[in-house]
Design a protein around this motif. Structure first.
Motif, PDB file in Angstrom:
ATOM      1  N   TRP A   1      36.304  43.057  42.216  1.00  0.00           N
ATOM      2  CA  TRP A   1      35.984  43.499  40.849  1.00  0.00           C
ATOM      3  C   TRP A   1      36.891  42.800  39.831  1.00  0.00           C
ATOM      4  CZ3 TRP A   1      31.894  45.610  38.794  1.00  0.00           C
ATOM      5  CH2 TRP A   1      31.949  46.329  37.594  1.00  0.00           C
ATOM      6  N   ALA A   2      38.129  42.503  40.215  1.00  0.00           N
ATOM      7  CA  ALA A   2      39.062  41.836  39.300  1.00  0.00           C
ATOM      8  C   ALA A   2      38.545  40.447  38.941  1.00  0.00           C
ATOM      9  CB  ALA A   2      40.445  41.741  39.942  1.00  0.00           C
TER      10      ALA A   2
ATOM     11  N   SER B   1      37.322  43.226  28.228  1.00  0.00           N
ATOM     12  CA  SER B   1      38.722  43.334  27.776  1.00  0.00           C
ATOM     13  C   SER B   1      39.321  44.658  28.237  1.00  0.00           C
ATOM     14  CB  SER B   1      38.817  43.287  26.247  1.00  0.00           C
ATOM     15  OG  SER B   1      38.286  42.095  25.748  1.00  0.00           O
ATOM     16  N   GLU B   2      38.546  45.718  28.082  1.00  0.00           N
ATOM     17  CA  GLU B   2      39.045  47.041  28.495  1.00  0.00           C
ATOM     18  C   GLU B   2      39.373  47.070  29.979  1.00  0.00           C
ATOM     19  OE1 GLU B   2      36.576  49.595  25.117  1.00  0.00           O
ATOM     20  OE2 GLU B   2      36.110  49.924  27.231  1.00  0.00           O
ATOM     21  N   TRP B   3      38.517  46.416  30.757  1.00  0.00           N
ATOM     22  CA  TRP B   3      38.781  46.403  32.205  1.00  0.00           C
ATOM     23  C   TRP B   3      39.973  45.526  32.569  1.00  0.00           C
ATOM     24  CZ3 TRP B   3      38.066  49.559  35.978  1.00  0.00           C
ATOM     25  CH2 TRP B   3      37.028  50.501  35.898  1.00  0.00           C
TER      26      TRP B   3
ATOM     27  N   ILE C   1      42.565  45.183  30.782  1.00  0.00           N
ATOM     28  CA  ILE C   1      43.744  45.984  30.445  1.00  0.00           C
ATOM     29  C   ILE C   1      43.966  47.086  31.480  1.00  0.00           C
ATOM     30  CG2 ILE C   1      44.694  47.582  28.720  1.00  0.00           C
ATOM     31  CD1 ILE C   1      43.190  45.787  26.616  1.00  0.00           C
ATOM     32  N   ARG C   2      42.883  47.764  31.835  1.00  0.00           N
ATOM     33  CA  ARG C   2      43.002  48.826  32.841  1.00  0.00           C
ATOM     34  C   ARG C   2      43.555  48.294  34.160  1.00  0.00           C
ATOM     35  NH1 ARG C   2      37.616  50.413  31.672  1.00  0.00           N
ATOM     36  NH2 ARG C   2      37.930  51.871  29.985  1.00  0.00           N
ATOM     37  N   LEU C   3      43.023  47.164  34.579  1.00  0.00           N
ATOM     38  CA  LEU C   3      43.428  46.644  35.891  1.00  0.00           C
ATOM     39  C   LEU C   3      44.809  46.001  35.821  1.00  0.00           C
ATOM     40  CD1 LEU C   3      40.071  45.080  37.162  1.00  0.00           C
ATOM     41  CD2 LEU C   3      41.002  47.340  37.660  1.00  0.00           C
TER      42      LEU C   3
ATOM     43  N   ASP D   1      47.217  46.732  33.710  1.00  0.00           N
ATOM     44  CA  ASP D   1      48.207  47.788  33.489  1.00  0.00           C
ATOM     45  C   ASP D   1      47.809  49.064  34.232  1.00  0.00           C
ATOM     46  OD1 ASP D   1      50.410  49.100  32.473  1.00  0.00           O
ATOM     47  OD2 ASP D   1      49.437  49.601  30.566  1.00  0.00           O
ATOM     48  N   GLY D   2      47.305  48.924  35.428  1.00  0.00           N
ATOM     49  CA  GLY D   2      46.892  50.082  36.232  1.00  0.00           C
ATOM     50  C   GLY D   2      47.899  50.365  37.329  1.00  0.00           C
ATOM     51  N   THR D   3      47.583  49.896  38.521  1.00  0.00           N
ATOM     52  CA  THR D   3      48.516  50.055  39.649  1.00  0.00           C
ATOM     53  C   THR D   3      49.087  48.679  40.008  1.00  0.00           C
ATOM     54  OG1 THR D   3      46.753  49.656  41.250  1.00  0.00           O
ATOM     55  CG2 THR D   3      47.142  51.951  40.602  1.00  0.00           C
TER      56      THR D   3
ATOM     57  N   GLU E   1      48.734  47.249  42.821  1.00  0.00           N
ATOM     58  CA  GLU E   1      47.680  46.499  43.512  1.00  0.00           C
ATOM     59  C   GLU E   1      46.706  45.864  42.514  1.00  0.00           C
ATOM     60  OE1 GLU E   1      45.143  48.670  46.246  1.00  0.00           O
ATOM     61  OE2 GLU E   1      44.083  46.826  46.811  1.00  0.00           O
ATOM     62  N   SER E   2      46.286  46.647  41.524  1.00  0.00           N
ATOM     63  CA  SER E   2      45.288  46.098  40.590  1.00  0.00           C
ATOM     64  C   SER E   2      45.898  44.956  39.778  1.00  0.00           C
ATOM     65  CB  SER E   2      44.712  47.200  39.693  1.00  0.00           C
ATOM     66  OG  SER E   2      45.680  47.695  38.798  1.00  0.00           O
TER      67      SER E   2
ATOM     68  N   ARG F   1      45.944  41.900  41.981  1.00  0.00           N
ATOM     69  CA  ARG F   1      44.578  41.363  42.136  1.00  0.00           C
ATOM     70  C   ARG F   1      44.146  40.604  40.878  1.00  0.00           C
ATOM     71  NH1 ARG F   1      40.827  43.524  46.066  1.00  0.00           N
ATOM     72  NH2 ARG F   1      41.796  45.018  47.467  1.00  0.00           N
TER      73      ARG F   1
ATOM     74  N   GLU G   1      48.491  42.921  26.387  1.00  0.00           N
ATOM     75  CA  GLU G   1      48.304  44.372  26.515  1.00  0.00           C
ATOM     76  C   GLU G   1      48.139  44.777  27.977  1.00  0.00           C
ATOM     77  OE1 GLU G   1      46.008  46.321  23.609  1.00  0.00           O
ATOM     78  OE2 GLU G   1      46.453  48.259  24.547  1.00  0.00           O
TER      79      GLU G   1
END
Lengths: 259, 317
Positions: free
Chosen positions: A99-100, A147-149, A151-153, A155-157, A159-160, A163, A214
C-alpha cells in the motif's frame, strides 16, 4: 498534427496505465473504505483516458483517408497499439507493491498532474483545455487523498515509516521523467497547446517536500545524471508488456468484435 | 417492565408493520437471526467482489472496464451499509470479519464458482444479481428498520447491475459465433448455481418458519425460486440462447414453468467448503486483511498522535 496526436495520447496513456495498475487493488484493499476510494480514483483516471483517447481518435480520423482505414476509436487506441506505441511514463507502469508503494506512486503522479493540468487549462487547444479543467477537480482530490496517506504512513508506526522510505527508494528514480521533455512535448509547449514540463519541477518539488516534511520522511538527494530511458518516448520497463498482454487479450483474440 | 410485556409490545409492532429499531427491546433469537443474516449478506457482497474483480484488468473495452469497476465498487458500498446495519445490533465489523475468516460465518455459495470468461460478467449480472434481487426486494419491507433501509438502496443499484449484465449477454448474443458460444457456455455454468441461491426447499429450510413469523422474511425459498425461473425462462428467449434444463416447460395448469431436479448434493458440498473456489476466495480475503494490518495500525497510530483531522491541515491542496 502528429505532435498534437502524440501529446494527447501521452496524456491518455498515463491515466489508463495508472488506472489499470490501481484497479488491481479493487476487492483487495487494506480497508473497505479505502478499497472504495482507490476504485474511485481508478474511475476518474479511466474517464480521463477515455476523454483524451476520444479526442486523439477524432484527430487521427480527420487526418487520414477513411476509405482505406478502419476508423480509429478510443478502444482501438487502448487495445490495439503495441508496447512501443504507448507513451506513458515509467512510473505508472511499476507494480503495485504494498500500500505504501501504491500510495507514493499515486502521490508523485497526482502532484505532477495537478501542476500540469493547471497549465493545460489554458491550452490554446480548446479540447485539451476543457478536459484538463474538468479533470483538475478530480486530481485535486487524488492529491489530497494520497498526501493524507503519505502523512499517515510516514508519521504512523515504525513499520509504516520504513515501508514508505523503502517505496521512496524504489520510485524516486522514475520521477525525473516527468520533467524531461520529449520532442512532442517541446513542440506542444512552443505551440501553446501543451505545458513546458521542466517548468513544473519547482512546484512539484515543493509540494513533495512539504508533504514529506509533515510525514517525517526525507526527500532523496537530487538524482545523478541517468541514462534517458523514457516511456514517453516508447521505451518502457518490462512490466508494460504484461499489462498490455492482459488488458488487450480479448480484443486481440477476437478481432473486429463488438463487446 | 416484565419481559412478557416487552415481548407483547415487540410482537404488536411486528403485527402492525411498525419497524423495530436498534434501541427497541427484541427477543435474543431475533437479534441473533438478524446478525447471522445481515453479516452473511455483507460477507457475500465483499467476497462477491472477487469473481468479478478477476475480469477488471481483462475487460474488453474501456466502457466495459469502467462499468465493471463501478459495479464491483458498488458491492463494496453494499458491504459497508450492511456491516453498519449489523453493527446496530451490538456486534463490531471486526468481529464479523473475524467470523468470516474463521469460517464461522458463511457467505453466498455462488461466489465459490470461478469466472472463466468475459461472458461470466454478463451471466453474473443477469442471473446472480437477478436471483439476489428476487430475494432482496422483499427485504426492503423487513421488520428491522436499519436492514430494511439499507436494502432499499442496495436493490436500486442491484437492478441496475442486472440490466447491465443482461446487456453484456445481449451484445455477445448478437456478435460472432464465438461470442454466442461464450455466452451460452456461461449461462450453462451459472444457471443451476443461481437457482440454488434461493436456498433449500421449504421443507428442508431450518430457519424459515420463525423468520416468516417475525417478518424478516416474506416469501418462502420455493416461491421466490419459482418466480425467478418464470422470469428467466422468458428473458432467455430475447437472448436467443437456452437454459440448460431439459425439463423446463410451461405448465398451463400451474401457470408456472416446471423445471428439473436441483442437485442438492452439489449445493451442500459447496456450502460445506468443497466448491471449486471456496479455499481461494477465503484465502484472498484473509490475505487482503492480513496485508492491510500494518496500514490500519499506522492509520490508528497517526490518528492517536494527531487528534486534528488531516483534512483541515491540508487545505492548501
Amino acid at each position: 498534427m502528429n505532435e498534437l496526436i502524440n501529446y494527447t495520447l501521452q496524456l491518455a496513456d498515463n491515466s489508463l496505465i495508472l488506472g489499470h495498475r490501481n484497479s488491481e487493488w479493487t476487492g483487495h484493499g487494506p480497508i473497505l473504505e479505502q478499497d472504495i476510494a482507490i476504485s474511485n480514483i481508478v474511475l476518474d483516471l479511466i474517464g480521463q483516458a477515455r476523454n483524451f483517447y476520444q479526442y486523439a481518435a477524432v484527430l487521427i480520423n480527420n487526418s487520414t483517408n477513411q476509405q482505406f482505414n478502419q476508423s480509429t476509436t478510443e478502444d482501438t487506441l487502448a487495445y490495439l497499439r503495441n508496447e512501443n506505441e504507448f507513451k506513458n511514463c515509467l512510473l505508472v507502469e511499476q507494480p503495485n507493491g504494498d500500500w505504501a508503494k501504491t500510495i507514493l506512486r499515486q502521490f508523485f503522479f497526482s502532484a505532477y498532474q495537478f501542476y500540469l493540468y493547471q497549465h493545460l487549462q489554458n491550452s490554446n487547444d480548446e479540447t485539451i483545455a476543457a478536459i484538463a479543467e474538468k479533470s483538475l477537480k478530480e486530481v485535486t482530490y487524488h492529491l489530497r487523498w494520497s498526501s493524507e496517506w503519505i502523512i499517515r504512513l510516514g508519521d504512523g508506526t515504525e513499520e509504516s515509516n520504513s515501508r514508505m522510505q523503502k517505496a521512496i527508494d524504489d520510485l524516486w528514480m522514475y520521477t525525473d521523467e516527468f520533467f524531461e521533455a520529449s520532442s512532442y512535448e517541446l513542440f506542444a509547449a512552443n505551440e501553446g497547446f501543451g505545458a513546458g514540463v521542466s517548468l513544473l519541477k519547482k512546484d512539484w518539488m515543493k509540494k513533495v517536500k512539504d508533504v514529506f516534511d509533515e510525514a517525517t520522511l526525507s526527500v532523496p538527494a537530487e538524482l545523478k545524471q541517468q541514462i534517458k530511458w523514457f516511456g514517453k518516448e516508447g521505451k518502457h520497463s518490462e512490466h508494460l508488456g504484461y499489462i498490455l498482454t492482459e488488458m488487450q487479450f480479448l480484443q486481440r483474440e477476437y478481432p473486429n468484435s463488438i463487446w | 417492565m416484565h419481559n412478557q410485556e416487552e415481548e407483547k409490545i415487540f410482537l404488536d409492532k411486528i403485527d402492525k408493520e411498525i419497524k423495530i429499531e436498534p434501541k427497541d427491546w427484541m427477543p435474543e433469537q431475533y437479534r441473533k437471526t438478524l446478525i447471522r443474516q445481515i453479516s452473511q449478506h455483507a460477507h457475500s457482497e465483499i467476497v462477491g467482489m472477487l469473481p468479478e474483480a478477476n475480469w477488471i484488468t481483462r475487460a474488453p473495452s474501456l466502457r466495459r472496464k469502467a462499468t465493471l469497476i463501478a459495479k464491483v465498487q458498488d458491492e463494496a458500498g453494499h458491504g459497508l451499509y450492511l456491516y453498519s446495519a449489523a453493527e446496530t445490533m451490538n456486534i463490531s465489523r471486526d468481529e464479523m470479519i473475524e467470523q468470516l475468516h474463521s469460517g464461522k460465518a458463511k457467505y453466498s455459495s455462488i461466489f465459490n464458482y470461478p469466472t472463466l470468461s468475459w461472458a461470466d460478467m454478463g451471466a453474473i449480472g443477469w442471473l446472480v444479481d437477478g436471483a439476489a434481487i428476487m430475494n432482496q426486494v422483499p427485504l426492503c419491507r423487513c421488520s428491522y428498520g436499519p436492514y430494511a433501509r439499507a436494502m432499499i438502496r442496495i436493490c436500486k443499484e442491484e437492478s441496475f447491475h442486472q440490466r447491465q449484465g443482461f446487456e453484456i449477454l445481449l451484445t455477445l448474443s448478437k456478435g460472432s459465433e464465438a461470442q454466442k458460444q461464450m455466452a451460452q457456455d456461461s449461462i450453462n455454468r451459472w444457471w443451476w448455481p443461481s437457482i440454488m441461491m434461493f436456498g433449500p426447499n421449504d421443507d428442508a429450510s431450518p430457519h424459515s418458519k420463525q423468520s416468516m413469523a417475525w417478518k424478516i422474511k416474506r416469501f418462502s425459498n420455493d416461491e421466490l425460486r419459482q418466480k425467478f425461473i418464470d422470469v428467466c425462462a422468458e428473458q432467455v428467449k430475447i437472448l436467443g440462447l437456452t437454459l440448460p434444463d431439459e425439463k423446463l416447460k410451461w405448465n398451463e395448469e400451474r401457470k408456472h414453468y416446471d423445471f428439473g431436479e436441483i442437485n442438492w448434493e452439489e449445493f451442500w458440498n459447496v456450502v460445506n467448503g468443497n466448491g471449486p473456489c471456496n479455499k481461494e476466495r477465503l484465502a484472498a480475503r484473509v490475505k487482503a486483511h492480513e496485508d492491510g494490518a500494518w496500514v490500519r495500525e499506522a492509520a490508528a497510530a497517526h490518528a492517536k498522535k494527531n487528534p486534528r483531522p488531516l483534512k483541515g491541515r491540508l487545505a492548501t491542496v
